[in-house]
Design a protein around this motif. Structure first.
Motif, PDB file in Angstrom:
ATOM      1  N   LYS A 120       5.601  12.516  -4.785  1.00 57.70           N
ATOM      2  CA  LYS A 120       6.335  11.752  -3.773  1.00 57.70           C
ATOM      3  C   LYS A 120       5.603  10.440  -3.543  1.00 57.70           C
ATOM      4  O   LYS A 120       4.400  10.433  -3.265  1.00 57.70           O
ATOM      5  N   VAL A 121       6.309   9.331  -3.692  1.00 60.41           N
ATOM      6  CA  VAL A 121       5.714   7.998  -3.540  1.00 60.41           C
ATOM      7  C   VAL A 121       6.409   7.276  -2.391  1.00 60.41           C
ATOM      8  O   VAL A 121       7.639   7.151  -2.375  1.00 60.41           O
ATOM      9  N   SER A 122       5.632   6.807  -1.421  1.00 64.32           N
ATOM     10  CA  SER A 122       6.210   6.102  -0.282  1.00 64.32           C
ATOM     11  C   SER A 122       5.191   5.119   0.287  1.00 64.32           C
ATOM     12  O   SER A 122       4.019   5.149  -0.096  1.00 64.32           O
ATOM     13  N   TYR A 123       5.631   4.264   1.183  1.00 62.94           N
ATOM     14  CA  TYR A 123       4.713   3.319   1.817  1.00 62.94           C
ATOM     15  C   TYR A 123       3.741   4.081   2.723  1.00 62.94           C
ATOM     16  O   TYR A 123       4.135   5.001   3.447  1.00 62.94           O
ATOM     17  N   ASN A 129       0.833  -1.198   0.000  1.00 62.03           N
ATOM     18  CA  ASN A 129       0.000   0.000   0.000  1.00 62.03           C
ATOM     19  C   ASN A 129       0.874   1.258   0.000  1.00 62.03           C
ATOM     20  O   ASN A 129       1.661   1.478   0.911  1.00 62.03           O
ATOM     21  N   LEU A 130       0.702   2.100  -1.026  1.00 61.73           N
ATOM     22  CA  LEU A 130       1.513   3.300  -1.186  1.00 61.73           C
ATOM     23  C   LEU A 130       0.675   4.553  -1.035  1.00 61.73           C
ATOM     24  O   LEU A 130      -0.503   4.567  -1.394  1.00 61.73           O
ATOM     25  N   ILE A 131       1.290   5.607  -0.524  1.00 63.57           N
ATOM     26  CA  ILE A 131       0.673   6.926  -0.533  1.00 63.57           C
ATOM     27  C   ILE A 131       1.424   7.779  -1.555  1.00 63.57           C
ATOM     28  O   ILE A 131       2.657   7.730  -1.627  1.00 63.57           O
ATOM     29  N   VAL A 132       0.669   8.514  -2.354  1.00 60.21           N
ATOM     30  CA  VAL A 132       1.257   9.349  -3.404  1.00 60.21           C
ATOM     31  C   VAL A 132       0.891  10.797  -3.114  1.00 60.21           C
ATOM     32  O   VAL A 132      -0.293  11.160  -3.133  1.00 60.21           O
TER      33      VAL A 132
END
Length: 311
Positions: free
Chosen positions: A91-94, A20-23
């Motif tokens: 910005k893409v991160s968990y 699951n990623l937050i963008v």
């Protein structure tokens, strides 16, 4: 910067943290289908969700993407983090599990030296904890800093520590102390019912559901000036100043100018002010979100400036 960020911080409950990623920092015009399409280029996407304002319906500039395979999520971070889309760098991160410890960790900073860059601001605040995102407001004409910034920390406690340590202090190169406080959140639960009621009344008054409000704004609004779209704010308190307007309108988009109208004799606010924003859609959404917002004991009236004198 996104209002309502805290409400959806963890994405869908129960998702594997490794898929699951937050963008963040998505262009305002990007749709959910476009978000899915972009991330599907890396691997099979189980779900993609663009987060929108609960009342006005506009994009809040971030979303969640959940992959079927952890390896695809990892590859999406390494491939797409830092990608330039329109005027934004995403910005893409968990995504992290939702919890009260991460809510309301967004700070508003004013009085910064104009020479301070975004990196300088981050360096000043990073000792208090992990910074999720930051933004320095700039003058659209000159590109120079307005001396105003937003910092969002990973945890509320980190933000509290930064306020305690830096509010009223003079950073290097500053002649005046800076103000560091928690940013106003127009989408806080205590205001949701108030704003919803306001929109309900507006819909009846103007004969159409909420999604037609932007069209109504466009009809009322005069031609765009060279400096942008002028917004009129009425029913401000006597102690209102320019920093409050920066704080309220900054998260919605590029603000070029703010002005509080003051009494000549007392220098107190006469109850109204103006904000100029460069982008029409961002200005319309700021109006949709802030009209009816309660500031202190006053309920604001926010609309496009429509007098004949405005060009």
């Amino acid at each position: 910067m996104s209002n309502g960020y805290e409400d959806h911080m963890g994405g869908d409950e129960g998702k594997d943290a490794k898929t699951n990623l937050i963008v963040n920092y998505l262009p305002q015009s990007m749709t959910q289908d476009e978000l899915r399409s972009l991330f599907s280029s890396i691997g099979e996407v189980e779900s993609a969700k663009l987060i929108r304002d609960k009342v006005a319906g506009h994009s809040l500039g971030y979303g969640f993407v959940n992959y079927l395979n952890p390896s695809d999520a990892d590859r999406a971070i390494s491939t797409l983090n830092g990608l330039r889309l329109q005027s934004k760098t995403i910005k893409v991160s968990y995504a992290r599990p939702s919890s009260d410890t991460i809510k309301d960790a967004n700070l508003y900073i004013s009085g910064l030296p104009k020479a301070m860059t975004q990196k300088d601001v981050e360096d000043m605040f990073s000792r208090f904890g992990h910074i999720i995102n930051s933004r320095v407001l700039v003058d659209q004409a000159t590109g120079g800093s307005r001396g105003v910034a937003f910092i969002r920390f990973d945890k509320r406690a980190e933000a509290e520590e930064a306020v305690k340590s830096l509010n009223g202090q003079k950073p290097p190169g500053a002649s005046e102390p800076i103000t560091v406080k928690f940013a106003a959140n127009p989408n806080q639960a205590k205001n949701t019912q108030l704003i919803s009621q306001l929109y309900h009344n507006q819909s009846r008054r103007f004969g159409g559901p909420l999604h037609h409000q932007a069209q109504r704004f466009r009809r009322q609004c005069p031609r765009q000036s060279t400096s942008g779209w002028c917004i009129f704010i009425y029913n401000l308190g006597q102690d209102a100043d320019e920093s409050i307007l920066w704080q309220m309108f900054g998260p919605f988009g590029a603000v070029t100018n703010v002005k509080v109208i003051r009494d000549f004799n007392t220098n107190k606010c006469k109850g109204f002010g103006f904000v100029t924003m460069t982008n029409y859609e961002e200005a319309a959404m700021a109006i949709a979100s802030l009209n009816g917002y309660r500031l202190g004991d006053k309920m604001l009236q926010v609309s496009f400036k429509t007098s004949k004198g405005h060009k």
